[in-house]
Design an enzyme around this catalytic site. Structure first.
Site: not given
Ligand SMILES: [Zn+2]
Length: 807
Positions: A124, A257-258, A291-292, A314
């Site tokens: 990303e 993080a991704m 979140h991820e 996001e």
């Molecule tokens: Zn995110």
């Protein structure tokens, strides 16, 4: 993704190829990976339809042949694209190519640890093109069928479970199951030696994978992941789409993080918790994991059409992350953190001329990489929270469910979500949202009382002190004599009739995205029953009014006095943050006030035993050690027994030691001995607090030796901003090492974030020089951060000057 808060895109790429001309069904990729030589050969078969010559994004790859439906085709390769002279085409395009695996932080890269490494990917926003020629556009979804040939002793991880493993010419061929239709930026490949721990819930394997010996520290993350998945499956009303999800600890990682689908990657400090982990690390891990995992639905299953709607991904994942952590750990009170980390950090950035609208105008990968910022995450999440409060949480959830159902395996834009929310709630959401999303900045509401009437007036708030007319539809909450009143302020002024006002305050619990400037009403405000969030909001705004020249330093310090006996975490933390910031630019003018506050607050915390107070004790102690030599000496003496210091105090003890005893060697030795990244980062931060320039230089030089992970170098550089004696050394170091920093953070947005936080502080006392430097040295991949940094520098310098002029 979660950007690292301590926080380059390449200049070569100009923009994605036209995704509308090409429709990809599948990428069938075979990668022959030469681990030791850090290179790969690729054989890619793309099933696609193209209206014209096939145009693919491709960066840093060497293409050797292109064959369309069995026929060799001519092709043109440029820096950032591959154009195959196919004419209108339908069928299978086979591309043979090769590529190198660099020491970078974007695309496919080498992530070192101990004396070896793993190969990992981070795509990303626009970096899948560094591993395979593709239409690297979020809207061009396709299925991926990946096979890799690797050394026999290695493991491979991708988005889906392994389908088969066989041996071929002494190497291991690992084939992964076909993925669902997804965007290119969500593809993942990791190769190396991994340990795993796992649990099964329903039909999903939840796995933490890390370099040998590390995964066992993933128990806490695994537990949070399990609970998060259960929460989301029920909240979204849609099961998780894949048979497994990996949480992978990556030794070198630019973000926190991704969310790669089924293979989420983390910086090790955002995944691992051990007996030496601080409470804030634990909270960070829980927040990042939740979140991820929200993205697995919101982002991965339904994806934005283009990066201008990145905020939708996001902001929503941010909001959901807090919701989940609040459900799992209600005692943590994480909505307080939401105010500090999301709403307020967004408001700070949004008070600058150089801010941008939530819905950003982005064209090139450079533009995209620079919008992973506080506006995209924090402002967006705050506005969504405001809308949720406005339409009700049940309706909000129904709207989201219907949105996910309608656009699954496809793409959608913000408007599509507003429509779903409006349909499910019966309220008009689109108009309000559009106003907040398309306009940069936010309002300040001025409140005054005139002849028994409360006057409210809105305008745009700017730290520059300029007044600018602008109107937002603001859902106002107004507490008059203890009674809560709601109104929508959608014009410049509003008059509220109120008899006999004895107490008054606005923006109850600080849920609205606006500031409040009370004119001559201080006593009425403090007569109100103020919650911790209210007291927090008042001092938060006061700092902005001081910087904007609406409040004098004297009045500001009078207000701060009201907080000397503050018992609640949120307001006390804010005052401490503000005094630490003011010390970094005003030093001697603020040191006594700051010392008094931090000393008395440390005493207040003595009897408190909860986790938040323990964390706060560490923060306060670290700050006191910066400005109180006796305290630094006392605290620093515990460094000899560092291993037995409680986790939340370790950072402070290291700072006390650096300040009072100034031994670079002792801290560096401990750094080298430590195997935990969390510990290493604490020690690095302490090295930025030396008083002597010689020691600071030595610390910064360590960054260039390769001993410090690339991901952590910027944390250390950013930490120098809290140390006024480091300004000259750090600024000189940054200038000297700018080419190096650009190379290290190439393809990520990190340099932009770094300069945004450093320039305003390190530039104090040399504004002209700093401006000239950035005029003469253009850094396009960090231009947003530089612009914001220079604007802030001007504002801070003005405050410094006005105070030395005795105003
Ligand atoms: Zn995110």
């Amino acid at each position: 993704m979660i950007a690292e808060r301590s926080g380059h895109a390449s200049a070569g790429i100009r923009g994605a190829v036209d995704s509308r001309a090409t429709d990809v069904e599948q990428y069938d990729l075979f990668l022959d990976v030469f681990f030791g030589e850090l290179r790969f050969d690729g054989k890619l078969v793309i099933t696609l339809e193209s209206k014209d010559d096939i145009a693919l994004d491709s960066q840093g790859l060497r293409v050797s042949s292109a064959v369309g439906n069995g026929r060799a085709l001519r092709f043109n390769q440029r820096d950032d694209s591959l154009v195959v002279e196919s004419g209108p085409f339908k069928g299978k395009l086979e591309v043979q190519y090769s590529g190198a695996i660099p020491d970078s932080l974007a695309g496919i890269y080498k992530a070192p640890y101990d004396s070896t490494y793993i190969i990992t990917t981070d795509f990303e926003a626009a970096n899948a093109r560094r591993m395979l020629p593709c239409v690297d556009h979020p809207q061009c979804k396709a299925e991926f069928k990946l096979t890799v040939r690797i050394d026999k002793n290695l493991d491979a991880i991708s988005n889906t479970p392994i389908e088969s493993v066989k041996t071929e010419d002494g190497k291991k061929v690992v084939s992964f199951q076909r993925t669902p239709r997804m965007s290119t930026y969500l593809l993942y490949l990791g190769i190396g030696r991994f340990d795993e721990i796992k649990q099964r819930i329903d039909n999903i394997d939840v796995i933490v994978a890390g370099t040998p010996g590390k995964a066992r520290n993933g128990e806490f993350a695994l537990e949070v992941a399990k609970k998060s998945l259960e929460f989301y499956e029920s909240y979204f009303g849609t099961p998780f789409m894949l048979p497994k999800v990996h949480l992978i600890g990556v030794p070198e990682f630019s973000a926190s993080a991704m969310e790669n689908w089924g293979a989420v990657t983390f910086r090790e400090t955002s995944l691992y918790v051990d007996e030496n982990s601080s409470f804030s690390t634990k909270k960070g891990v829980a927040g990042t994991v939740s979140h991820e995992l929200a993205h697995q639905w919101f982002g991965n299953l339904v994806t934005m059409k283009w990066w201008n709607d990145l905020w939708l991904n996001e902001s929503y994942a941010t909001l959901m992350g807090y919701k989940v952590v609040d459900t799992i750990f209600p005692e943590w009170n994480v909505w307080q953190d939401f105010l500090i980390d999301e709403t307020s950090s967004a408001m700070n950035m949004d008070s600058l001329r150089s801010t941008h609208a939530i819905e950003a105008d982005v064209k090139s990968p450079d533009d995209i990489q620079q919008i992973f910022d506080a506006i995209t995450y924090g402002k967006g999440a705050s506005i969504l929270r405001m809308i949720e409060a406005y339409i009700g949480s049940d309706e909000f959830r129904k709207g989201v469910q219907s949105f996910l159902e309608r656009y699954r395996f496809s793409n959608a834009s913000g408007v599509d979500l507003w429509n779903s929310l409006s349909e499910c709630s019966g309220r008009e959401v689109a108009k309000t949202m559009t106003e907040w999303i398309s306009k940069p900045g936010h309002p300040v509401v001025t409140a005054m009382i005139d002849q028994g009437r409360i006057m409210l007036r809105q305008e745009r708030f700017l730290l520059s002190g300029e007044h600018e007319k602008a109107i937002w539809p603001i859902p106002i909450t107004l507490s008059i004599n203890g009674q809560l009143k709601r109104l929508l302020l959608d014009k410049e002024e509003e008059i509220v009739n109120a008899e006999n006002v004895k107490s008054l305050h606005l923006n109850a619990d600080r849920t609205g995205f606006y500031r409040v400037h009370y004119q001559g009403l201080d006593e009425l405000v403090w007569e109100s029953k103020l919650s911790a969030s209210d007291r927090y909001g008042i001092v938060f705004d006061a700092m902005a009014f001081l910087l904007a020249g609406r409040t004098s330093l004297t009045d500001y310090l009078m207000l701060v006095k009201r907080y000397s006996n503050e018992q609640d975490y949120l307001p006390a933390r804010e005052v401490s943050d503000q005094l630490a910031f003011l010390y970094s630019i005003l030093e001697s003018r603020i040191i006594d006030v700051s010392r008094d506050f931090h000393r008395s607050h440390l005493a207040l915390l003595e009897s408190k035993v909860d986790e938040t107070s323990s964390m706060m004790r560490g923060i306060i102690a670290a700050r006191l050690a910066m400005i109180d030599d006796d305290y630094a000496a006392e605290l620093g003496s515990r460094f000899s027994d560092y291993e037995n210091v409680e986790a939340d105090m370790k950072g402070a003890v290291a700072i006390g030691y650096a300040r009072a005893y100034g031994s670079f060697e002792a801290i560096a030795k401990k750094y080298r001995e430590s195997t935990s990244d969390e510990e290493k980062v604490r020690l690095l931060v302490s090295m930025a607090t030396f008083e002597e320039p010689r020691l600071l230089s030595q610390s910064l030089e360590l960054a260039r030796t390769g001993e410090i992970k690339r991901q952590d170098q910027m944390t250390m550089i950013a930490a120098t901003t809290r140390n006024p004696s480091a300004r000259d050394t750090a600024w000189a170091w940054i200038k000297l090492n700018m080419p190096y920093l650009r190379e290290v953070y190439e393809g990520t947005g990190e340099l932009s974030l770094l300069l945004q936080s450093c320039v305003p502080i390190l530039g104090i006392g040399r504004v002209k020089e700093v401006e000239r430097y950035f005029e003469e040295n253009k850094i396009p991949e960090a231009q947003n951060g530089i612009k914001a940094g220079l604007e802030k520098l001007g504002i801070y310098q003005r405050l410094v000057d006005s105070i030395s002029d005795g105003k």
